[in-house]
Design an enzyme around this catalytic site. Structure first.
Site, PDB file in Angstrom:
ATOM      1  N   ASP A  94     -36.888  28.458  -0.241  1.00 13.83           N
ATOM      2  CA  ASP A  94     -35.591  28.029   0.963  1.00 13.83           C
ATOM      3  C   ASP A  94     -35.345  27.883   1.769  1.00 13.83           C
ATOM      4  OD1 ASP A  94     -37.782  29.680   2.668  1.00 13.83           O
ATOM      5  OD2 ASP A  94     -36.463  31.286   3.215  1.00 13.83           O
ATOM      6  N   ARG A  95     -35.855  26.804   3.267  1.00 13.27           N
ATOM      7  CA  ARG A  95     -36.277  26.104   4.325  1.00 13.27           C
ATOM      8  C   ARG A  95     -35.657  25.174   3.366  1.00 13.27           C
ATOM      9  NH1 ARG A  95     -40.977  26.465   8.306  1.00 13.27           N
ATOM     10  NH2 ARG A  95     -39.386  25.530   9.354  1.00 13.27           N
TER      11      ARG A  95
END
Length: 237
Positions: A94-95
Site C-alpha cells: 500500500d505504501r
C-alpha cells in the site's frame, strides 16, 4: 482491456472500475461481504492487499479465476521506483502504490502521508528514489492501545467521541482529541523538518488530517498507483 482495481486494506475493501462509457465506478465493502458483491465483467481484476489473506484470495479466485492478479508485495524492477529497503519485499504494498500514485500528480520531491490503520510517511525523490519514511499507529490503533492497556482509560458507553481538538470533558473525548493532536503534531514536525518536499495526503483517515494541516487530500493514490501498473508493467496482458 477492462480492469477492476481492488484495494484490500486491513478492515475494508474498496474498488474502482472504468466502464465502457468512460465513467468511473467506485464501491466498497467489509471483508465478510466480498462473496455478495456484484462485480462488473472485466478482463482482469488487479488486487493490492496489505497482507497475504488466503481466505480473501480464495474467494476472489473463485470469482475471477485466471483473471485475478494478486499483488501483496512491491515489484522489484519497476521503472518509476527505486527501493531503499535492503529487503524490498518487506515494504508494504500500500505504501509503494501510494508513492507510485503520488508520482502521477507531481514531478517534485514528494512526502506521501497515508493515514489508515497505521499512519505512514514516505519520501520519494524527484528521480523516484524511495528515501525512507516513518510509521506510527493510526487513530484507531492508538485508541485501542489505551483502551486495552490502561485500567482507568476505557471507552465508556455513555460517552461519545468527538473530532474536536479542544480539551475533552470525559474520557473518550480526552482520548480522541489527544490522539488527533498527537497525529497533527507528528506530521507537522515532519513537514517542518523537510520543507523541500511536496506533501500528498491519502488514506481513510487522511481527509481530516489534510484539513487540519491545510493541504490537499488525495483519496485514491493507491488506485492511481494501480493504474500506473496497468499502463506499464502489466501492459502485456
Amino acid at each position: 482491456m477492462s480492469v477492476l482495481l481492488i484495494d484490500a486494506g486491513n478492515t475494508r475493501i474498496k474498488w474502482r472500475y472504468q466502464g465502457d462509457d468512460g465513467a468511473v465506478h467506485r464501491g466498497g465493502c467489509a471483508h465478510a461481504d466480498v462473496a455478495a458483491q456484484q462485480w462488473p465483467a472485466v478482463d482482469r481484476a488487479l488486487v493490492a492487499s496489505v497482507h497475504d489473506n488466503p481466505g480473501l484470495h480464495r474467494q476472489l479466485h473463485q470469482q475471477f479465476a485466471e483473471r485475478l492478479v494478486w499483488l501483496s508485495h512491491p515489484l522489484l524492477d519497476h521503472d518509476h521506483f527505486r527501493h531503499c529497503y535492503s529487503h524490498p519485499e518487506r515494504l508494504g504494498v500500500d505504501r509503494w502504490l501510494a508513492m507510485l500514485g503520488a508520482r502521477k500528480h507531481s514531478d517534485a520531491d514528494l512526502l506521501v502521508v497515508d493515514a489508515g490503520t497505521a499512519l505512514t510517511v514516505d519520501f520519494l525523490s524527484s528521480d523516484n528514489q524511495h528515501e525512507g519514511g516513518f510509521i506510527v499507529p493510526g487513530l484507531t490503533l492508538a485508541q485501542q492501545a489505551l483502551w486495552q492497556n490502561t485500567e482507568r482509560v476505557r471507552p465508556y458507553q455513555d460517552e461519545v467521541a468527538s473530532e474536536q481538538l479542544q480539551p475533552g470533558r470525559d474520557t473518550v473525548q480526552c482520548v480522541t482529541a489527544g490522539i488527533r493532536r498527537q497525529q497533527i503534531a507528528f506530521v507537522r514536525s515532519v513537514l517542518d523538518d523537510f520543507t523541500g518536499y511536496v506533501p500528498l495526503f491519502t488514506g481513510g483517515d487522511g481527509e481530516w488530517l489534510a484539513v487540519a494541516m491545510d493541504v490537499p487530500y488525495w483519496p485514491e493514490l493507491i488506485f492511481d498507483g494501480l493504474d500506473t501498473l496497468c499502463a506499464g508493467y502489466f501492459s502485456a496482458w
